[in-house]
Scaffold this active site. Sequence first.
Site, PDB file in Angstrom:
ATOM      1  N   LYS A   1      11.865  49.758  -5.949  1.00 18.51           N
ATOM      2  CA  LYS A   1      10.621  49.074  -6.317  1.00 18.51           C
ATOM      3  C   LYS A   1      10.375  47.897  -5.382  1.00 18.51           C
ATOM      4  CE  LYS A   1       9.219  48.645 -10.585  1.00 18.51           C
ATOM      5  NZ  LYS A   1       9.163  48.254 -12.022  1.00 18.51           N
TER       6      LYS A   1
ATOM      7  N   GLU B   1      14.522  47.502  -8.566  1.00 20.88           N
ATOM      8  CA  GLU B   1      13.648  46.586  -7.834  1.00 20.88           C
ATOM      9  C   GLU B   1      14.385  45.760  -6.784  1.00 20.88           C
ATOM     10  OE1 GLU B   1       9.634  44.154  -8.639  1.00 20.88           O
ATOM     11  OE2 GLU B   1      10.557  45.473 -10.092  1.00 20.88           O
TER      12      GLU B   1
ATOM     13  N   THR C   1       5.040  48.421  -6.619  1.00 23.76           N
ATOM     14  CA  THR C   1       4.698  47.835  -7.910  1.00 23.76           C
ATOM     15  C   THR C   1       3.785  46.620  -7.739  1.00 23.76           C
ATOM     16  OG1 THR C   1       5.668  47.049  -9.989  1.00 23.76           O
ATOM     17  CG2 THR C   1       6.767  46.367  -7.963  1.00 23.76           C
TER      18      THR C   1
ATOM     19  N   PHE D   1      -0.942  48.593 -12.347  1.00 22.84           N
ATOM     20  CA  PHE D   1      -0.773  47.941 -13.641  1.00 22.84           C
ATOM     21  C   PHE D   1      -2.073  47.979 -14.440  1.00 22.84           C
ATOM     22  CE2 PHE D   1       3.153  45.010 -13.206  1.00 22.84           C
ATOM     23  CZ  PHE D   1       3.859  46.022 -12.597  1.00 22.84           C
TER      24      PHE D   1
ATOM     25  N   ASP E   1      10.048  52.605 -19.649  1.00 25.04           N
ATOM     26  CA  ASP E   1       9.993  51.322 -18.951  1.00 25.04           C
ATOM     27  C   ASP E   1      10.893  50.326 -19.685  1.00 25.04           C
ATOM     28  OD1 ASP E   1       9.202  49.402 -17.133  1.00 25.04           O
ATOM     29  OD2 ASP E   1       7.345  48.911 -18.180  1.00 25.04           O
TER      30      ASP E   1
END
Length: 320
Positions: free
Chosen positions: A131, A95, A155, A177, A16
């Site tokens: 994303k 993203e 996400t 998350f 990440d």
Amino acid sequence: MNTLDQLKQFTKVVADTGDFESMKSFKPIDATTNPSLILRAALIPQYKPLILDALEYAKTKTDIIEMQLGFALDKVAVNFGLEILKIVPGRVSTEVDARLSFDTNGIISKAREIITLYENAGIDRSKILVKIASTWEGIKAAKVLEKEGIHGNLTLLFNLAQAIACAEAGVQLISPFVGRICDWHKKERGVDHIDPIDDPGVHSVTEIYNYYKKFGYDTEIMGASFRNTGEILELAGCDLLTISPALLGELENSSKKIDKKLSASAARRKEIKRIDIDEKRFRWMLNEDAMATEKLAQGIRSFSADIIKLESVLMKLLDN
């Protein structure tokens, strides 16, 4: 065998970061980025050629500086993704602009533009996860894109309603998350520590994992946003875990023995009630979850703010 290598026996490990140099030693399968990571990486001098290339590309598309900015933003993200793909054997997540999080058509259009940039660079769309924030509008967009072979990584996902809606839409992968959920609960309880075994973020991902495996969904689950290695190890066995270089380093330097915590076969034996999700149920379940409502909104605002900061960096260079 160090702890990281043990973890890789149970789970696909993903890096990440936008700093691809930092991931080489950890040999992750995939890599994820987001606007905040790209912003930090863009300020590292050794990556300036990627920024300059994006600016030159933008200038070939239009003479209007404001429009050049949009082209440059997309190209910067893709340039970092292209470099990451030289390191990881699997996929990279890139993203969509978080400011489109409630614009289904805008998300679809932007995702197609990102995929086109990758394909023009010779990368097959199967190597890219786009994303998208797990809003109702984002999930609707992802459903359309999946039918085009444009795979999503949904996400900013904080509760079961979001996860079920994603699975029902046929999304490729979700990123529930962990750390941000725990952050919220620590603040709510007025404490500075919650043991990993009691971590609400760990429990959330475990609940989603068990639900998916119980009902046979194909959508991949990638735990994300970790604050410590304890959270990670409590999710050993999850399909994928995306981990920062700092925590990857801690795992690599540890010799702690670990066990598999999540199991598809065990999940299938659990008594779990199926939930039918439509827009009304989705919005109600999200509304009733104060943590998920707040963290989703906060996450979108945070990513949007970092996009604006990155735009400012690019604008200064475009003006020169």
